[in-house]
Design a protein around this motif. Structure first.
Motif, short mmCIF file in Angstrom:
data_model
loop_
_atom_site.label_atom_id
_atom_site.label_comp_id
_atom_site.label_asym_id
_atom_site.label_seq_id
_atom_site.Cartn_x
_atom_site.Cartn_y
_atom_site.Cartn_z
N PHE A 178 0.83 -1.20 0.00
CA PHE A 178 0.00 0.00 0.00
C PHE A 178 0.88 1.26 0.00
O PHE A 178 0.62 2.20 -0.75
N LEU A 179 1.91 1.27 0.83
CA LEU A 179 2.81 2.43 0.87
C LEU A 179 3.53 2.63 -0.46
O LEU A 179 3.75 3.77 -0.89
N ALA A 180 3.85 1.54 -1.13
CA ALA A 180 4.52 1.64 -2.44
C ALA A 180 3.62 2.33 -3.47
O ALA A 180 4.12 3.04 -4.34
N THR A 181 2.31 2.14 -3.36
CA THR A 181 1.41 2.80 -4.30
C THR A 181 1.37 4.31 -4.06
O THR A 181 1.02 5.07 -4.96
N LEU A 182 1.71 4.75 -2.86
CA LEU A 182 1.70 6.19 -2.53
C LEU A 182 3.01 6.88 -2.87
O LEU A 182 3.05 8.10 -2.97
N THR A 183 4.08 6.13 -3.02
CA THR A 183 5.41 6.71 -3.20
C THR A 183 5.47 7.76 -4.30
O THR A 183 6.00 8.85 -4.07
N PRO A 184 4.92 7.54 -5.49
CA PRO A 184 4.99 8.58 -6.52
C PRO A 184 4.31 9.90 -6.11
O PRO A 184 4.77 10.95 -6.45
N THR A 185 3.24 9.81 -5.33
CA THR A 185 2.53 11.02 -4.95
C THR A 185 3.18 11.73 -3.78
O THR A 185 2.91 12.90 -3.53
N LEU A 186 4.06 11.04 -3.06
CA LEU A 186 4.73 11.64 -1.90
C LEU A 186 5.99 12.40 -2.29
O LEU A 186 6.55 13.11 -1.47
N ARG A 187 6.46 12.24 -3.48
CA ARG A 187 7.71 12.90 -3.89
C ARG A 187 7.49 14.32 -4.31
O ARG A 187 6.57 14.80 -4.74
#
Length: 105
Positions: free
Chosen positions: A96-105
């Motif tokens: 789940f966290l991996a799916t958020l990684t692009p939006t967190l950068r």
């Protein structure tokens, strides 16, 4: 810590609620919880009561309002639970966290 650490998977904890990658629940700790680890992140909030939390850094008292974060694979335990210890747990999988990684950068 005991050599017999229990291991929990996200699937085991979330049960029949489906595997969305995030699970939240309020947990009443009425007796000691032995050393365990899991394959997900755990963010825990002490809502009420008192007790003790133990991990590789040592044993600390838990008081209402405390927050702690347990990384996947890290062991922890609640060697003492008293006075109606109530914990709100937020469990999050690595996927789940991996799916958020692009939006967190």
């Amino acid at each position: 810590m005991s050599d017999s650490v229990v291991e929990y998977s996200f699937h085991h904890v979330s049960g029949a609620l489906g595997n969305t990658g995030v699970y939240a629940d309020r947990y009443e700790v009425s007796r000691p919880v032995t050393a365990h680890r899991h394959d997900f992140w755990e963010i825990a909030f002490a809502m009420a009561g008192r007790g003790q939390h133990e991990d590789e850094r040592g044993r600390l008292p838990i008081l209402s309002g405390d927050v702690w974060i347990i990384a996947p694979g890290q062991w922890h335990a609640f060697p003492f639970a008293g006075d109606r210890l109530s914990i709100f747990n937020l469990l999050i999988t690595r996927d789940f966290l991996a799916t958020l990684t692009p939006t967190l950068r």
